[in-house]
Write an enzyme that holds these catalytic residues in place. Structure first.
Site, short mmCIF file in Angstrom:
data_model
loop_
_atom_site.label_atom_id
_atom_site.label_comp_id
_atom_site.label_asym_id
_atom_site.label_seq_id
_atom_site.Cartn_x
_atom_site.Cartn_y
_atom_site.Cartn_z
N GLU A 291 -22.90 -10.07 53.34
CA GLU A 291 -23.61 -11.34 53.57
C GLU A 291 -22.85 -12.51 52.91
OE1 GLU A 291 -26.24 -11.49 55.62
OE2 GLU A 291 -27.70 -9.89 55.22
N GLU B 60 -35.94 -22.19 61.77
CA GLU B 60 -34.99 -21.66 62.75
C GLU B 60 -35.28 -22.15 64.17
OE1 GLU B 60 -33.70 -17.50 62.08
OE2 GLU B 60 -33.57 -17.34 64.26
N ARG C 173 -30.19 -22.73 61.99
CA ARG C 173 -30.43 -21.62 61.04
C ARG C 173 -30.07 -20.29 61.70
NH1 ARG C 173 -35.35 -20.25 56.77
NH2 ARG C 173 -34.44 -18.23 56.17
N HIS D 5 -28.79 -2.39 55.24
CA HIS D 5 -28.73 -3.65 55.99
C HIS D 5 -27.33 -4.29 55.96
CE1 HIS D 5 -30.07 -7.46 57.68
NE2 HIS D 5 -29.49 -8.09 56.67
N HIS E 2 -26.19 -9.92 62.94
CA HIS E 2 -27.50 -9.28 62.82
C HIS E 2 -28.04 -8.75 64.15
CE1 HIS E 2 -27.22 -11.06 58.89
NE2 HIS E 2 -28.36 -10.50 58.51
N LYS F 107 -37.85 -16.35 54.56
CA LYS F 107 -38.17 -15.35 55.59
C LYS F 107 -38.73 -14.11 54.89
CE LYS F 107 -35.14 -16.28 59.53
NZ LYS F 107 -34.02 -15.75 60.38
N ASN G 93 -27.75 -15.56 61.35
CA ASN G 93 -27.95 -14.27 62.00
C ASN G 93 -26.63 -13.66 62.49
OD1 ASN G 93 -30.54 -12.86 63.91
ND2 ASN G 93 -30.86 -13.73 61.89
N ARG H 31 -54.66 -16.27 51.93
CA ARG H 31 -53.98 -17.23 52.83
C ARG H 31 -52.80 -17.95 52.19
NH1 ARG H 31 -59.28 -18.92 54.69
NH2 ARG H 31 -59.89 -17.51 56.36
N HIS I 10 -29.12 -5.25 63.34
CA HIS I 10 -30.54 -4.86 63.34
C HIS I 10 -30.80 -3.73 64.33
CE1 HIS I 10 -32.41 -8.75 61.41
NE2 HIS I 10 -31.86 -7.95 60.54
N LYS J 292 -26.57 -21.29 51.98
CA LYS J 292 -27.85 -20.96 52.63
C LYS J 292 -28.87 -22.08 52.41
CE LYS J 292 -31.26 -17.59 53.77
NZ LYS J 292 -31.70 -16.21 53.82
N1 NAD Z 1 -35.44 -12.63 53.97
C1 NAD Z 1 -34.16 -12.83 54.21
O1 NAD Z 1 -33.69 -13.95 54.40
C2 NAD Z 1 -33.24 -11.65 54.20
C3 NAD Z 1 -31.86 -11.86 54.14
C4 NAD Z 1 -31.01 -10.74 54.11
C5 NAD Z 1 -31.56 -9.47 54.09
N2 NAD Z 1 -32.90 -9.32 54.13
C6 NAD Z 1 -33.49 -7.98 54.02
O2 NAD Z 1 -33.14 -7.46 52.76
C7 NAD Z 1 -33.11 -6.04 52.83
C8 NAD Z 1 -31.84 -5.52 52.21
O3 NAD Z 1 -31.82 -5.92 50.86
P1 NAD Z 1 -31.01 -5.09 49.78
O4 NAD Z 1 -29.65 -4.82 50.28
O5 NAD Z 1 -31.18 -5.76 48.48
O6 NAD Z 1 -31.75 -3.69 49.83
P2 NAD Z 1 -32.78 -3.00 48.82
O7 NAD Z 1 -33.84 -3.89 48.42
O8 NAD Z 1 -33.12 -1.69 49.44
O9 NAD Z 1 -31.87 -2.75 47.53
C9 NAD Z 1 -30.74 -1.92 47.67
C10 NAD Z 1 -30.83 -0.70 46.73
O10 NAD Z 1 -30.44 -1.10 45.44
C11 NAD Z 1 -31.43 -0.78 44.49
N3 NAD Z 1 -31.39 -1.83 43.49
C12 NAD Z 1 -31.67 -3.14 43.65
N4 NAD Z 1 -31.36 -3.81 42.54
C13 NAD Z 1 -30.89 -2.91 41.65
C14 NAD Z 1 -30.39 -3.00 40.33
N5 NAD Z 1 -30.26 -4.16 39.71
N6 NAD Z 1 -30.03 -1.86 39.72
C15 NAD Z 1 -30.11 -0.66 40.36
N7 NAD Z 1 -30.54 -0.51 41.60
C16 NAD Z 1 -30.92 -1.64 42.24
C17 NAD Z 1 -32.72 -0.68 45.28
O11 NAD Z 1 -33.64 0.17 44.64
C18 NAD Z 1 -32.21 -0.09 46.59
O12 NAD Z 1 -32.09 1.32 46.46
C19 NAD Z 1 -33.25 -5.68 54.30
O13 NAD Z 1 -34.56 -5.26 54.56
C20 NAD Z 1 -32.96 -6.98 55.01
O14 NAD Z 1 -33.59 -7.05 56.26
C21 NAD Z 1 -33.74 -10.38 54.18
O1 LIG Z 2 -32.34 -16.40 56.45
C1 LIG Z 2 -31.97 -16.27 57.61
O2 LIG Z 2 -32.28 -17.07 58.49
C2 LIG Z 2 -31.14 -15.11 58.00
O3 LIG Z 2 -30.94 -14.87 59.19
C3 LIG Z 2 -30.56 -14.27 56.92
C4 LIG Z 2 -30.30 -12.83 57.31
O4 LIG Z 2 -29.27 -12.36 56.46
C5 LIG Z 2 -31.50 -11.92 57.11
O5 LIG Z 2 -31.13 -10.60 57.29
C6 LIG Z 2 -32.74 -12.25 57.89
O6 LIG Z 2 -33.84 -11.51 57.46
C7 LIG Z 2 -32.58 -11.98 59.37
O7 LIG Z 2 -33.51 -12.75 60.02
P1 LIG Z 2 -34.31 -12.30 61.30
O8 LIG Z 2 -35.00 -13.56 61.70
O9 LIG Z 2 -33.30 -11.82 62.31
O10 LIG Z 2 -35.24 -11.24 60.90
ZN ZN Z 3 -29.09 -10.21 56.60
#
Ligand code: NAD
Ligand SMILES: O=C(O)C(=O)C[C@@H](O)[C@H](O)[C@H](O)COP(=O)(O)O
Ligand code: ZN
Length: 375
Positions: free
Chosen positions: A191, A242, A246, A272, A253, A149, A250, A127, A257, A232
Site C-alpha cells: 500500500e 469517493e 478517491r 490483503h 484492489h 472506510k 483502489n 447511531r 479483492h 491519503k
Molecule cells: N479502511 C481502509 O481504508 C482500508 C485500507 C486498507 C486496507 N483495509 C483493510 O485492512 C485489512 C488488512 O489490514 P492488515 O494488513 O493490518 O491486516 P490484519 O489486521 O489482519 O493484521 C495483519 C496481521 O498482523 C498482526 N498484527 C498486527 N499488528 C501487529 C503487531 N504490532 N505485532 C504483531 N502482530 C501484529 C495481526 O494480528 C494479523 O495477524 C483488510 O481487511 C483490508 O481490507 C482497509
Molecule cells: O481508502 C480508500 O479509499 C481505499 O481504497 C484504500 C484501500 O487500500 C482499502 O483497501 C479500502 O478498504 C478499499 O476500499 P473499497 O471501497 O474497495 O472497499
Molecule cells: Zn487496500
C-alpha cells in the site's frame, strides 16, 4: 540528547478534521492524546490475539489507567475472517455490555481488520460513537486507519457492508511494528508503493532506492509512513465519500479483492496487501495490454514488488483459484461498478493512474484466462 520527534499529519475535513500522530511510544502516551481531544470519555478497546500477545494491549491499558480513563477490552481472533457479521455482533455486544455512551469512544488497537470492524461498530452503535484508531500493522499505519472506510466482508465480496465513519484521532506508534511479522510488513509495503504508482513517480523511485532502509526501521520508515499518510489525507480531504478521485486509492484492489474473496479470506493463502501487490502488477499489465501504458513500466513495477518479496501473478497465490468466469463474477460485485459497467484503476505509466469506466468485461475475462494459463 536523544530526540523522539512525533510527526503530525492532519486530515482536513473542516469541523471533523483530525490528527494522525506518527512516532515511537504513542501507545504509552495515548491517555494524554485522548484526554486532550475527548476529555472525560470512557473507551472500549477492540484488539486481536496477536496484538494482545505482543504486549500492546497491556501497554495501552497501563496508559489509560494512569490517567483514569475507564476502559473495557475485547480480544478477537486474528485474521481476515474476523471481518464478519458474527464478530461485528460480538463487538457491538461488548460495547453495549460495557455501557458505553454515545459520547464515549471505540478504540481500534490492531491492523486493518480490527480497524475496519471496530470502526463499523463505532459507526452504528447508538447511531455513531467516537472512534480512535491505534494502528499496529504497517498497512494500518499507512492506509486503513486514515479516511473513515469501515466494514466487513461477505461471501459475495470484500468490504461490501460498511459505513464511512471518520476517526477523531489516529495514533501510529512506530514501535509497534517491531513485533510485526516480516510477511505482514511486506504486505503493508504494497500500500506504500501504491501511493507512488497512483500519482507520485518520484516517491516510487525513492522507494526503489530506499526500501531496504524502510524494512530495517529508522528514519526512512517513519518518512515512508508520514508520506503515505499525507498522500491519503490529501485525497480524503478532497473526496471523502469517493464520488471522484478517491477511487484512485483502489489501484490494484479490483483484482486484489476478487482474489481475497476467491481464497475465502484465508490469511494463510493471501492477505490483503499481497492481493493488492498482485492486483497492482495485473493493473499495470492490463493497461499495457490495452495499449494505455508501456510494457517496460509494467515490468518495472513487477520487478520492484518482486524485489521486496511480494507476489505479482495469479500463479503466486498458493492453492487452486476458480476459473476466470468466477473471478470476473467477484469483480462484478466491486463497489465501483456503475449501471453494470466495470470500473478499473488503470495507468498510463508509473505515477499516472486514472479511473477507467466501462472497461469491457470481455477484455477482463480474456486477460484473466491468459493469466490463469500463465501467459
Ligand atoms: N479502511 C481502509 O481504508 C482500508 C485500507 C486498507 C486496507 N483495509 C483493510 O485492512 C485489512 C488488512 O489490514 P492488515 O494488513 O493490518 O491486516 P490484519 O489486521 O489482519 O493484521 C495483519 C496481521 O498482523 C498482526 N498484527 C498486527 N499488528 C501487529 C503487531 N504490532 N505485532 C504483531 N502482530 C501484529 C495481526 O494480528 C494479523 O495477524 C483488510 O481487511 C483490508 O481490507 C482497509
Ligand atoms: O481508502 C480508500 O479509499 C481505499 O481504497 C484504500 C484501500 O487500500 C482499502 O483497501 C479500502 O478498504 C478499499 O476500499 P473499497 O471501497 O474497495 O472497499
Ligand atoms: Zn487496500
Amino acid at each position: 540528547m536523544t530526540t523522539n520527534p512525533i510527526r503530525t499529519v492532519t486530515v482536513g475535513l473542516g469541523t471533523r478534521a483530525y490528527d494522525i500522530l506518527i512516532g515511537n511510544g504513542l501507545i504509552d502516551r495515548a491517555c494524554t492524546e485522548i484526554q486532550a481531544r475527548l476529555p472525560g470519555i470512557r473507551v472500549a478497546i477492540i484488539t486481536d490475539e496477536n496484538v494482545a500477545a505482543a504486549g500492546h494491549l497491556a501497554r495501552l491499558q497501563a496508559s489509560l489507567d494512569a490517567s483514569g480513563i475507564g476502559h473495557a477490552a475485547l480480544t478477537l481472533p486474528a485474521g481476515e475472517k474476523t471481518k464478519s457479521f458474527d464478530h461485528l455482533q460480538q463487538t457491538v455486544g461488548a460495547i453495549l455490555d460495557a455501557r458505553l455512551e454515545r459520547g464515549d469512544a471505540v478504540v481500534a488497537l490492531g491492523g486493518g481488520v480490527i480497524g475496519d470492524l471496530a470502526g463499523f461498530a463505532a459507526g452504528i452503535v447508538r447511531r455513531g460513537m467516537h472512534f480512535i484508531q491505534i494502528p499496529t500493522s504497517l498497512l494500518a499505519q499507512v492506509d486503513s486507519s486514515v479516511g473513515g472506510k469501515t466494514g466487513i466482508n461477505t461471501a459475495q465480496g470484500k468490504n461490501l457492508v460498511g459505513v464511512f465513519h471518520q476517526p477523531r484521532l489516529v495514533l501510529a506508534d512506530t514501535s509497534a511494528l517491531d513485533t510485526l511479522s516480516e510477511r505482514e510488513f511486506r504486505a503493508g509495503y504494497a500500500e506504500v508503493a501504491k501511493y507512488g504508482l497512483i500519482d507520485k513517480p518520484d516517491f516510487f523511485s525513492w522507494l526503489e532506492a530506499n526500501w531496504r532502509d524502510i524494512f530495517a526501521g529508522g528514519p526512512a520508515r517513519t518518512q515512508a509512513i508520514a508520506a503515505s499518510c499525507q498522500a491519503k489525507a490529501d485525497v480524503v480531504a478532497r473526496d471523502e465519500f469517493e464520488t471522484g478521485d478517491r477511487a484512485l486509492l483502489n489501484l490494484g484492489h479490483t483484482f486484489g479483492h476478487a482474489l481475497e474473496t476467491a481464497t475465502n479470506y484465508d490469511s494463510a493463502r493471501l492477505v490483503h496487501g499481497e492481493g493488492v501487490a498482485i492486483g497492482m502488477a495485473l493493473a499495470h499489465r492490463f493497461s499495457a495490454r490495452l495499449n494505455q501504458a508501456s510494457t517496460d513500466d509494467a515490468t518495472r513495477v513487477e520487478a520492484h514488488l518482486k524485489a521486496v518479496g511480494l507476489p505479482t501473478t495469479l500463479a503466486d497465490v498458493p492453492g487452486c483459484l476458480p476459473d476466470a468466469e468466477k473471478l470476473l463474477s467477484y469483480i462484478a460485485q466491486d463497489k465501483k461498478v456503475s449501471r453494470g459497467a466495470l470500473t478499473f484503476i488503470l495507468t498510463r505509466g508509473i505515477g499516472q493512474s486514472f479511473i477507467a469506466k466501462d472497461v469491457p468485461a470481455s477484455e477482463v475475462l480474456a486477460f484473466l484466462q491468459d493469466g490463469l494459463a500463465g501467459r
